[in-house]
Design an enzyme around this catalytic site. Structure first.
Site, short mmCIF file in Angstrom:
data_model
loop_
_atom_site.label_atom_id
_atom_site.label_comp_id
_atom_site.label_asym_id
_atom_site.label_seq_id
_atom_site.Cartn_x
_atom_site.Cartn_y
_atom_site.Cartn_z
N ASP A 424 0.83 -1.22 0.00
CA ASP A 424 0.00 0.00 0.00
C ASP A 424 0.86 1.27 0.00
OD1 ASP A 424 -2.41 1.29 -0.17
OD2 ASP A 424 -2.81 1.26 1.98
N LYS A 426 2.00 4.72 -0.94
CA LYS A 426 1.39 5.92 -1.53
C LYS A 426 1.75 7.09 -0.61
CE LYS A 426 -3.01 4.86 0.72
NZ LYS A 426 -4.46 4.89 0.66
N ASN A 429 0.66 7.37 3.09
CA ASN A 429 1.19 6.49 4.14
C ASN A 429 2.63 6.80 4.49
OD1 ASN A 429 -1.18 5.15 4.42
ND2 ASN A 429 -0.65 3.45 3.07
N ASP A 442 1.39 2.89 8.61
CA ASP A 442 0.21 2.15 8.16
C ASP A 442 0.56 0.80 7.52
OD1 ASP A 442 -2.25 1.30 7.56
OD2 ASP A 442 -2.86 3.02 6.37
N THR A 462 -4.46 0.67 -3.49
CA THR A 462 -5.12 1.95 -3.73
C THR A 462 -5.22 2.10 -5.24
OG1 THR A 462 -4.26 2.84 -1.69
CG2 THR A 462 -4.86 4.45 -3.38
N1 LIG Z 1 3.48 7.52 14.23
C1 LIG Z 1 2.74 8.53 13.83
N2 LIG Z 1 3.12 9.81 14.07
C2 LIG Z 1 2.35 10.83 13.67
N3 LIG Z 1 1.19 10.69 13.01
C3 LIG Z 1 0.75 9.46 12.73
C4 LIG Z 1 1.50 8.31 13.13
N4 LIG Z 1 0.82 7.22 12.71
C5 LIG Z 1 -0.29 7.67 12.09
N5 LIG Z 1 -0.35 9.02 12.10
C6 LIG Z 1 -1.40 9.87 11.53
O1 LIG Z 1 -2.65 9.22 11.64
C7 LIG Z 1 -3.20 8.96 10.33
C8 LIG Z 1 -3.93 7.63 10.32
O2 LIG Z 1 -3.00 6.60 10.64
P1 LIG Z 1 -2.93 5.24 9.80
O3 LIG Z 1 -2.80 5.56 8.34
O4 LIG Z 1 -1.88 4.39 10.39
O5 LIG Z 1 -4.36 4.66 10.12
P2 LIG Z 1 -5.13 3.53 9.35
O6 LIG Z 1 -6.35 3.17 10.12
O7 LIG Z 1 -4.21 2.39 9.12
O8 LIG Z 1 -5.45 4.28 8.04
P3 LIG Z 1 -6.06 3.69 6.71
O9 LIG Z 1 -7.50 3.77 6.89
O10 LIG Z 1 -5.54 4.59 5.64
O11 LIG Z 1 -5.55 2.31 6.55
C9 LIG Z 1 -1.99 9.02 9.39
O12 LIG Z 1 -2.39 9.39 8.11
C10 LIG Z 1 -1.11 10.08 10.05
O13 LIG Z 1 -1.49 11.37 9.67
#
Ligand SMILES: Nc1ncnc2c1ncn2[C@@H]1O[C@H](COP(=O)(O)OP(=O)(O)OP(=O)(O)O)[C@@H](O)[C@H]1O
Length: 623
Positions: A424, A426, A429, A442, A462
């Site tokens: 994934d 992009k 992420n 992610d 994606t």
């Molecule tokens: N370690 C981190 N430090 C700072 N911000 C973070 C961190 N991890 C995630 N984020 C923020 O939180 C958002 C969502 O996190 P993440 O993409 O891991 O969630 P997800 O549920 O896996 O998302 P998706 O639905 O895209 O799969 C990220 O786009 C980022 O902006």
């Protein structure tokens, strides 16, 4: 910043994988993040996908996860607390000369935060000759370590600052008083040490000393000659790296508190400029105290800000109460994971994060659970999403794109070494850290146990980044990650993915059928050659090996060892004041009240069992 951040995954009830029938999704010219698709979250009908295969894959993966322990090659240290006390710095020199601009120097001296420094600087300035430029070796005698901003209601701004980094966690500290040449710091910082301390960067303590120099003090020539030393964030202050210290820390088999350094002086080098001189010294004490807290819970953290939303819950900036370390806490609601059949992917995310030790992958510090939720405690990375920076700037320069792709290439390489496909890649992420290095986050779509030519069938990713073999449902290998790397490189350089179309079905057709086209500025370049080799529609003809890609002419000037040690200064530095700074996150989130919402989901014992191996308190690699 208006951005729809509530990314979600959806299954074939929303998407028909045949190119002709696909509905239009997240157009590239909107500000929406592009959505990850995963066939697992089937809430209604399953369309024409073979759900049996997917379930079988999940069961098989779960079994394998329980059986296979990773081949851990990294140095394993005992968990505990690493405390660094910083006393003072001496003989600091700048790697450049500065303009002899008396007006600015006098203003800085008169605003030094304490009176004795003001006097000392004014005395030195009266003896300063009228040459146009001041050599770096003496210039620091004319600069205060920190100033009180005039009319700034006693706001103190440090010219000098130090970043202290351990296991990809960074703390930014500032001196208390003095000149840049000689300053008093008296600061203490602590790091949670977890058992997984890896190869490469992460078993080093990295200190980087920076100075914020007003642009009027930076000679034009120095700006040109020392491009590599300055980071540009568009303000009228340039952040100049003075020097670095890399200290190997081996915490193996330490079971009692120990002092590793006692008021020792360490010298700064400038690896970035390959300069052999030293740039002064700093006095430190380092202590390590082994400790393990058997079970962490949400009560061990204070919640500071909401910073993002994912498919299954929130991501919050938090502070760990005992060590005062700032982290990102990702919460996932078990009920949502179960109802969208995402248990395998969720466990894979935790497993991969706990195993991996690449410097460009966001490190997992801890994971724990409550009856209703899962929690991941990650290093807090606050330079903003690459997606956001790319949208702001339209496209990136060749050098900047090369830098990001090179760091990502090593991240994908280390995942592949663990037999994991990322699937994934992009800009959404990819986070930038405070310096501008990559931090891949992610891992919700990772596929485990995929050795070199193993094939899998799950339809996910994606739309813009889907490889042809995935669209054709022919089964695919880890080679899909090299396709997505090519797509990302193309998007960074041109502003759009290679086969982009507003209409997803047309885009899929283009991915499968259209020849790769290049704007004229990319023609006959090394990058064009690399893109052609990564964006081969036939996976058997695509570059399929990290080493081969690293050896491509496009990367000929990159020293991969230097890159892995984060010794290249990033071409762009995000605006980050300190670790509390959340200005690079969407205000829609940061304005929200941070709370761990109460849910009263009831999950049966057998369902709870599926989350059995989740907890990671820094002592166990996999429980
Ligand atoms: N370690 C981190 N430090 C700072 N911000 C973070 C961190 N991890 C995630 N984020 C923020 O939180 C958002 C969502 O996190 P993440 O993409 O891991 O969630 P997800 O549920 O896996 O998302 P998706 O639905 O895209 O799969 C990220 O786009 C980022 O902006």
């Amino acid at each position: 910043m208006l951005k729809f951040k509530n990314k979600f995954k959806f299954g074939s009830s929303n998407i028909d994988k045949s190119p002709e029938n696909s509905q239009s999704l997240s157009p590239r010219n909107s500000t929406d993040s592009r959505k990850t698709i995963s066939v697992n979250n089937l809430s209604e009908n399953v369309g024409n996908l073979n759900i049996k295969d997917e379930e079988a894959e999940q069961v098989e993966e779960q079994q394998q996860q329980q059986i296979e322990e990773p081949a851990v090659q990294e140095i394993i240290s005992n968990p505990g607390l690493l405390t660094i006390k910083i006393y003072n710095s001496n003989n600091i020199k700048l790697p450049i000369q500065i303009n002899n601009n008396k007006q600015i120097l006098n203003a800085l001296a008169n605003n030094a935060t304490n009176e004795s420094t003001q006097q000392q600087l004014n005395n030195s300035l009266t003896k300063l000759d009228d040459e146009d430029l001041i050599p770096g070796s003496i210039s620091t005698n004319y600069l205060p370590a920190n100033i009180t901003i005039p009319n700034g209601e006693n706001l103190i701004k440090s010219l000098l600052y130090l970043t202290v980094e351990f296991d990809n966690n960074v703390l930014i500290i500032e001196p208390q008083r003095g000149t840049v040449h000689q300053s008093t710091w008296n600061q203490v910082v602590s790091f949670d040490v977890t058992k997984k301390i890896g190869v490469n960067n992460s078993n080093f303590l990295n200190l980087n000393l920076f100075i914020r120099l007003p642009n009027l003090l930076i000679p034009q020539l120095e700006k040109l000659n020392n491009k590599k030393s300055f980071t540009n964030n568009g303000s009228n202050i340039g952040d100049l790296l003075i020097g670095s210290i890399k200290l190997p820390i081996n915490l193996k088999n330490i079971s009692n508190p120990i002092r590793l350094m006692n008021h020792d002086f360490l010298k700064f080098n400038n690896y970035n400029l390959n300069l052999k001189d030293d740039y002064g010294e700093i006095m430190l004490t380092i202590d390590f105290k082994p400790l393990i807290k058997p079970h962490l819970s949400i009560d061990d953290f204070d919640l500071l800000k909401v910073i993002g939303k994912g498919s299954f819950g929130k991501v919050m900036q938090v502070i760990k109460k005992d060590t005062k370390q700032i982290y990102a806490l990702k919460t996932l609601r078990k009920q949502h994971i179960i109802s969208r059949m995402e248990v395998t992917h969720t466990l894979a995310e935790r497993t991969v994060l706990a195993r991996i030790t690449n410097p460009f992958i966001v490190p997992l510090k801890f994971s724990f659970q409550s009856p209703e939720k899962l929690y991941l405690v990650l290093s807090f990375i606050n330079g903003g999403e690459l997606f956001w920076h790319l949208q702001k700037e339209g496209k990136f320069s060749m050098d900047r794109s090369r830098f990001y792709i090179a760091e990502l290439l090593t991240a994908l390489e280390s995942l592949h070494e663990l037999n994991v496909i990322y699937r994934d890649l992009k800009p959404e992420n990819i986070l930038l850290d405070y310096q501008g290095h990559i931090a891949l986050c992610d891992f919700g779509l990772c596929k485990l146990n995929m050795s070199n030519n193993d094939k899998t069938n799950t339809f996910c990713g994606t739309p813009e980044y889907l490889a042809p073999e995935l669209l054709l449902n022919q089964g695919y290998t880890r080679c899909v990650d090299w396709w997505t790397l090519g797509t990302l490189l193309y998007e960074m350089l041109t502003g759009l993915p290679p086969f982009y179309d507003d209409d997803v079905s047309t885009m899929y057709r283009k991915i499968l059928q259209n020849p790769l086209k290049f704007p004229s500025f990319l023609e006959n370049t090394d990058v064009q050659d690399l893109l052609i080799k990564l964006l081969q529609k036939d996976p058997s003809k695509r570059l399929n090996d990290a080493i081969e890609i690293k050896n491509h002419n496009f990367f000929k000037d990159i020293d991969w060892n230097k890159l892995l040690h984060k010794n290249y200064l990033p071409p762009f530095k995000p605006n980050v004041e300190n670790l509390l700074d959340t200005s690079n996150f969407d205000q829609d989130f940061t304005n929200e009240k941070p709370q761990d919402s109460v849910v009263d989901d009831f999950l049966s014992e057998s369902v709870q069992k599926q989350f059995g191996g989740w907890t990671y308190n820094g002592d166990n690699l996999l429980s």
